[in-house]
Scaffold this motif. Sequence first.
Motif, PDB file in Angstrom:
ATOM      1  N   ARG A 143     -52.402  52.055  54.702  1.00  6.95           N
ATOM      2  CA  ARG A 143     -52.182  53.452  55.080  1.00  6.95           C
ATOM      3  C   ARG A 143     -51.085  53.492  56.143  1.00  6.95           C
ATOM      4  O   ARG A 143     -51.244  52.914  57.219  1.00  6.95           O
ATOM      5  CB  ARG A 143     -53.473  54.073  55.599  1.00  6.95           C
ATOM      6  CG  ARG A 143     -54.545  54.222  54.528  1.00  6.95           C
ATOM      7  CD  ARG A 143     -55.856  54.726  55.110  1.00  6.95           C
ATOM      8  NE  ARG A 143     -55.697  56.036  55.730  1.00  6.95           N
ATOM      9  CZ  ARG A 143     -56.710  56.678  56.322  1.00  6.95           C
ATOM     10  NH1 ARG A 143     -57.911  56.127  56.376  1.00  6.95           N
ATOM     11  NH2 ARG A 143     -56.509  57.876  56.871  1.00  6.95           N
ATOM     12  N   LEU A 144     -49.975  54.139  55.828  1.00  4.46           N
ATOM     13  CA  LEU A 144     -48.857  54.247  56.757  1.00  4.46           C
ATOM     14  C   LEU A 144     -48.561  55.711  57.047  1.00  4.46           C
ATOM     15  O   LEU A 144     -48.861  56.591  56.239  1.00  4.46           O
ATOM     16  CB  LEU A 144     -47.595  53.579  56.176  1.00  4.46           C
ATOM     17  CG  LEU A 144     -47.548  52.052  56.215  1.00  4.46           C
ATOM     18  CD1 LEU A 144     -48.360  51.465  55.077  1.00  4.46           C
ATOM     19  CD2 LEU A 144     -46.106  51.558  56.120  1.00  4.46           C
ATOM     20  N   ALA A 145     -47.960  55.955  58.199  1.00  2.00           N
ATOM     21  CA  ALA A 145     -47.559  57.305  58.592  1.00  2.00           C
ATOM     22  C   ALA A 145     -46.127  57.250  59.087  1.00  2.00           C
ATOM     23  O   ALA A 145     -45.700  56.255  59.681  1.00  2.00           O
ATOM     24  CB  ALA A 145     -48.478  57.838  59.695  1.00  2.00           C
ATOM     25  N   GLY A 146     -45.347  58.306  58.846  1.00  2.00           N
ATOM     26  CA  GLY A 146     -43.961  58.260  59.302  1.00  2.00           C
ATOM     27  C   GLY A 146     -43.215  59.554  59.059  1.00  2.00           C
ATOM     28  O   GLY A 146     -43.774  60.542  58.580  1.00  2.00           O
ATOM     29  N   LYS A 147     -41.934  59.519  59.394  1.00  2.00           N
ATOM     30  CA  LYS A 147     -41.078  60.701  59.249  1.00  2.00           C
ATOM     31  C   LYS A 147     -39.654  60.273  58.946  1.00  2.00           C
ATOM     32  O   LYS A 147     -39.119  59.352  59.559  1.00  2.00           O
ATOM     33  CB  LYS A 147     -41.094  61.537  60.542  1.00  2.00           C
ATOM     34  CG  LYS A 147     -40.290  62.828  60.447  1.00  2.00           C
ATOM     35  CD  LYS A 147     -40.968  63.831  59.541  1.00  2.00           C
ATOM     36  CE  LYS A 147     -40.111  65.099  59.378  1.00  2.00           C
ATOM     37  NZ  LYS A 147     -38.948  64.871  58.491  1.00  2.00           N
ATOM     38  N   THR A 148     -39.047  60.977  58.001  1.00  2.00           N
ATOM     39  CA  THR A 148     -37.645  60.752  57.671  1.00  2.00           C
ATOM     40  C   THR A 148     -36.752  61.486  58.676  1.00  2.00           C
ATOM     41  O   THR A 148     -37.179  62.442  59.320  1.00  2.00           O
ATOM     42  CB  THR A 148     -37.315  61.275  56.270  1.00  2.00           C
ATOM     43  OG1 THR A 148     -37.517  62.701  56.263  1.00  2.00           O
ATOM     44  CG2 THR A 148     -38.198  60.649  55.217  1.00  2.00           C
ATOM     45  N   GLY A 149     -35.533  61.045  58.789  1.00  2.00           N
ATOM     46  CA  GLY A 149     -34.564  61.742  59.629  1.00  2.00           C
ATOM     47  C   GLY A 149     -33.152  61.522  59.129  1.00  2.00           C
ATOM     48  O   GLY A 149     -32.775  60.415  58.742  1.00  2.00           O
ATOM     49  N   THR A 150     -32.365  62.596  59.097  1.00  2.00           N
ATOM     50  CA  THR A 150     -30.956  62.517  58.732  1.00  2.00           C
ATOM     51  C   THR A 150     -30.186  63.403  59.698  1.00  2.00           C
ATOM     52  O   THR A 150     -30.366  64.625  59.695  1.00  2.00           O
ATOM     53  CB  THR A 150     -30.714  63.003  57.288  1.00  2.00           C
ATOM     54  OG1 THR A 150     -31.601  62.301  56.405  1.00  2.00           O
ATOM     55  CG2 THR A 150     -29.268  62.754  56.874  1.00  2.00           C
ATOM     56  N   ALA A 151     -29.373  62.799  60.544  1.00  2.00           N
ATOM     57  CA  ALA A 151     -28.664  63.557  61.580  1.00  2.00           C
ATOM     58  C   ALA A 151     -27.157  63.413  61.416  1.00  2.00           C
ATOM     59  O   ALA A 151     -26.655  62.329  61.101  1.00  2.00           O
ATOM     60  CB  ALA A 151     -29.071  63.062  62.967  1.00  2.00           C
ATOM     61  N   THR A 152     -26.450  64.503  61.625  1.00  2.00           N
ATOM     62  CA  THR A 152     -24.997  64.423  61.684  1.00  2.00           C
ATOM     63  C   THR A 152     -24.600  63.853  63.038  1.00  2.00           C
ATOM     64  O   THR A 152     -25.222  64.143  64.054  1.00  2.00           O
ATOM     65  CB  THR A 152     -24.355  65.813  61.506  1.00  2.00           C
ATOM     66  OG1 THR A 152     -24.991  66.734  62.404  1.00  2.00           O
ATOM     67  CG2 THR A 152     -24.529  66.313  60.086  1.00  2.00           C
TER      68      THR A 152
END
Length: 214
Positions: A143-152
């Motif tokens: 079981r994993l938890a996380g968040k994507t991110g894409t920043a200029t």
Amino acid sequence: NSCNVGFVQIGLRVGIDNFYKYLDLFGVTTATGIDLPGETSGIIVPKERAMPIDLACMSYGQTLQLSPVQLISAISAIANGGYTVVPHIVKEVTGTDGQVLETKATGTVHRVISQKTSDELRTALEKVISIGTGKQAYVPGYRLAGKTGTATKVVDGVTAQGKYLAWFIGFAPANDPELALLIMIDEPKGAYYGGQIAAPVFSGIMRDVLRYLE
């Protein structure tokens, strides 16, 4: 799902005062105190100059400039029940005979969020990987938890066209966190979304570490 419009609406409801309060609590505006030289605090729009458009942009991550250690510290506070702690490079120092010479105490800095909020966020972040935009971070059997991110990226004070920072941050196991990991890919070529290119790297490393630790 990673929806900028949704986060903008939440940010505007929270308001500038509360938003900056939590930037402070999560350590965005200060150094973490890690035992490395030259650590800096985050770079943000000063509160007295912040306008609704600044709040809107910050609410989905743009214009906030944080160090990787600050990001790890923030996600760890969500994972551990709501406390920020001082990170260290080593846990303890031992002599040649195995005797412990020095132990690095993490120490609780302060409570950022309640246990209830921590539990709710952990559940939401687990769904990012199980059914959301972070599916490629999945590791079978865990079981994993996380968040994507894409920043200029900002270059010389302005947003650079076509230059991105793709990342994925998370922790495991989601129900009893022991590990936090941040993957950042600077100026990727071709695909540039964090969920596309950073999440698979996160999955590979977490898979190996979890198996190593049994």
